[in-house]
Design an enzyme around this catalytic site. Structure first.
Site, PDB file in Angstrom:
ATOM      1  N   LYS A   1       0.805  -1.221   0.000  1.00 28.03           N
ATOM      2  CA  LYS A   1       0.000   0.000   0.000  1.00 28.03           C
ATOM      3  C   LYS A   1       0.839   1.274   0.000  1.00 28.03           C
ATOM      4  O   LYS A   1       0.314   2.351  -0.253  1.00 28.03           O
ATOM      5  CB  LYS A   1      -0.977  -0.007   1.193  1.00 28.03           C
ATOM      6  CG  LYS A   1      -1.903  -1.188   1.246  1.00 28.03           C
ATOM      7  CD  LYS A   1      -2.771  -1.395   0.023  1.00 28.03           C
ATOM      8  CE  LYS A   1      -3.858  -0.370  -0.123  1.00 28.03           C
ATOM      9  NZ  LYS A   1      -4.946  -0.820  -1.017  1.00 28.03           N
TER      10      LYS A   1
HETATM   11  C1  LIG Z   1      -3.056  -7.078   3.951  1.00 29.24           C
HETATM   12  C2  LIG Z   1      -3.701  -6.670   2.680  1.00 29.24           C
HETATM   13  N1  LIG Z   1      -3.806  -7.569   1.698  1.00 29.24           N
HETATM   14  C3  LIG Z   1      -4.401  -7.268   0.525  1.00 29.24           C
HETATM   15  C4  LIG Z   1      -4.912  -6.004   0.293  1.00 29.24           C
HETATM   16  C5  LIG Z   1      -5.601  -5.744  -1.028  1.00 29.24           C
HETATM   17  O1  LIG Z   1      -4.961  -4.767  -1.788  1.00 29.24           O
HETATM   18  P1  LIG Z   1      -5.818  -3.798  -2.692  1.00 29.24           P
HETATM   19  O2  LIG Z   1      -6.534  -2.834  -1.794  1.00 29.24           O
HETATM   20  O3  LIG Z   1      -4.819  -3.106  -3.570  1.00 29.24           O
HETATM   21  O4  LIG Z   1      -6.800  -4.615  -3.447  1.00 29.24           O
HETATM   22  C6  LIG Z   1      -4.821  -5.037   1.303  1.00 29.24           C
HETATM   23  C7  LIG Z   1      -5.392  -3.706   1.129  1.00 29.24           C
HETATM   24  O5  LIG Z   1      -5.481  -2.915   2.032  1.00 29.24           O
HETATM   25  C8  LIG Z   1      -4.194  -5.368   2.515  1.00 29.24           C
HETATM   26  O6  LIG Z   1      -4.077  -4.492   3.518  1.00 29.24           O
END
Ligand SMILES: Cc1ncc(COP(=O)(O)O)c(C=O)c1O
Length: 358
Positions: free
Chosen positions: A45
């Protein structure tokens, strides 16, 4: 000079791609993991957060001394807290109560104000973390609500960086890309870049069991009956965020709480990659497409964050037991209430004794 930077923010991106030996062997293809915990905020992120802040600055929405407000399951919050500390902004994060204690502590350590909101309420409920962030931004002077769920800089960050890095690191040889989806920024931004390079690259989204992303992708409709509470953090949604561009995703699979926890723990022991809960879901996604893979295929899966954020959860035996997620050796609570064989023998003897004396 190589390895020397003006600020921590310059170290965002360019994360390593590492071959997973045991997974490659078991699924019968070459499997590589993009280890996003190498980012300074320990997650993928950082990329989206930096792009969103810099665009808000460019558009004049964020001015010196301004306040950044965001709803986040924790990782975007941590990235923003880090960026705000470097750039001199205040940071306010609304976080759902199911996010790990480590994430809340990390946010506070980086100087953010944290508001913990109930997790299992609808998005439009005034108590939800989305609504709380929106309200605070509306009531605070010089504040900007970045709204990663609608902000197009979120998927664009992955189009501009993650996709390009993966394509170059595999010398264009990858055949499958597997990534979890929450806002969809990582999955659809990266997938868009890869599809533009080569239409034949298969892009696979990993949804959480209890979320509607997979069924929406298949039917074009939101089936609220699919919704149920789950423990995975950051993955899945109860609606379709504007940052999720389904047209770049070929196929979705769903990962459960138990399988994801098990995969993450195995990854730590077998590959010495200490990754978060959703990384376990991403690996589970690779196993779920194993029957579609050939030996010559090159699969890249993205591991979103670091295991240290889940010490009180999937890496804690008590938490696993409380949530019925522990391994085979664990005896479910209800079984502990049933009489054991010895108890049953004693019971039979007691009954016989009562019978003989009556
Ligand atoms: C631990 C974790 N995995 C996966 C994701 C998914 O990513 P995205 O928001 O880019 O779909 C997030 C998003 O906040 C996350 O914090």
């Amino acid at each position: 000079m190589a390895g020397r930077y003006q600020s921590i923010l310059e170290t965002i991106g360019n994360t390593p791609l590492i071959r997973l030996d045991s997974v490659s062997l078991e699924v019968g293809a070459e499997v590589f993991a993009k280890i996003e915990s190498f980012n300074p905020g320990l997650s993928t992120k950082d990329r989206a957060a930096l792009f969103m802040v810099e665009r808000a600055e460019d558009e004049g929405l964020l001015k010196p001394g301004g306040v950044v407000v965001e709803a986040s399951s924790g990782n975007t919050g941590m990235s923003l807290a880090m960026i705000c500390a470097v750039k001199g902004y205040q940071c306010v994060i609304a976080i759902p109560s199911k996010s790990s204690k480590e994430k809340v502590d990390q946010l506070r350590a980086l100087g953010a104000r944290v508001i913990v909101c109930p997790a299992n309420v609808s998005k439009d409920d005034p108590r939800s973390y989305y609504e709380v962030a929106r309200r605070i931004a509306g009531n605070t002077d010089n504040a900007v609500h970045l709204n990663q769920y609608q902000n197009q800089s979120n998927p664009f960050a992955h189009y501009a960086t993650t996709g390009k890095e993966i394509y170059e690191q595999t010398e264009g040889k990858l055949t499958h890309f597997v990534a979890t989806a929450g806002t969809g920024g990582t999955l659809s931004g990266t997938a868009r870049y890869l599809k533009e390079k080569n239409q034949n690259i298969r892009t696979i989204g990993v949804d959480a069991e209890g979320s509607i992303l997979k069924s929406y992708h298949e039917t074009g409709e939101i089936d609220r009956d699919e919704l149920k509470p789950y423990l995975l953090e950051g993955v899945g949604k109860s609606y379709i965020p504007g940052s999720m561009h389904m047209e770049y995703v070929d196929h979705f699979v769903q990962a459960g709480d138990r399988a994801s926890a098990r995969r993450a723990k195995r990854l730590a022991r077998r590959e010495a990659i200490f990754a978060g809960y959703s990384s376990g879901a991403a690996i589970e996604g690779v196993y779920q497409i194993a029957d579609q893979l050939k030996k010559s295929d090159v699969v890249v899966t993205l591991l979103p964050d670091h295991g240290s954020k889940y010490m009180s959860k999937i890496y804690n035996q008590d938490w696993l037991r409380e949530n019925r997620l522990a391994g085979k050796k664990y005896k479910p609570y209800y079984q502990t209430l049933l009489p054991t064989t010895i108890d049953r023998v004693k019971l039979r003897r007691l009954k016989k004794w009562i019978y003989l004396r009556s």
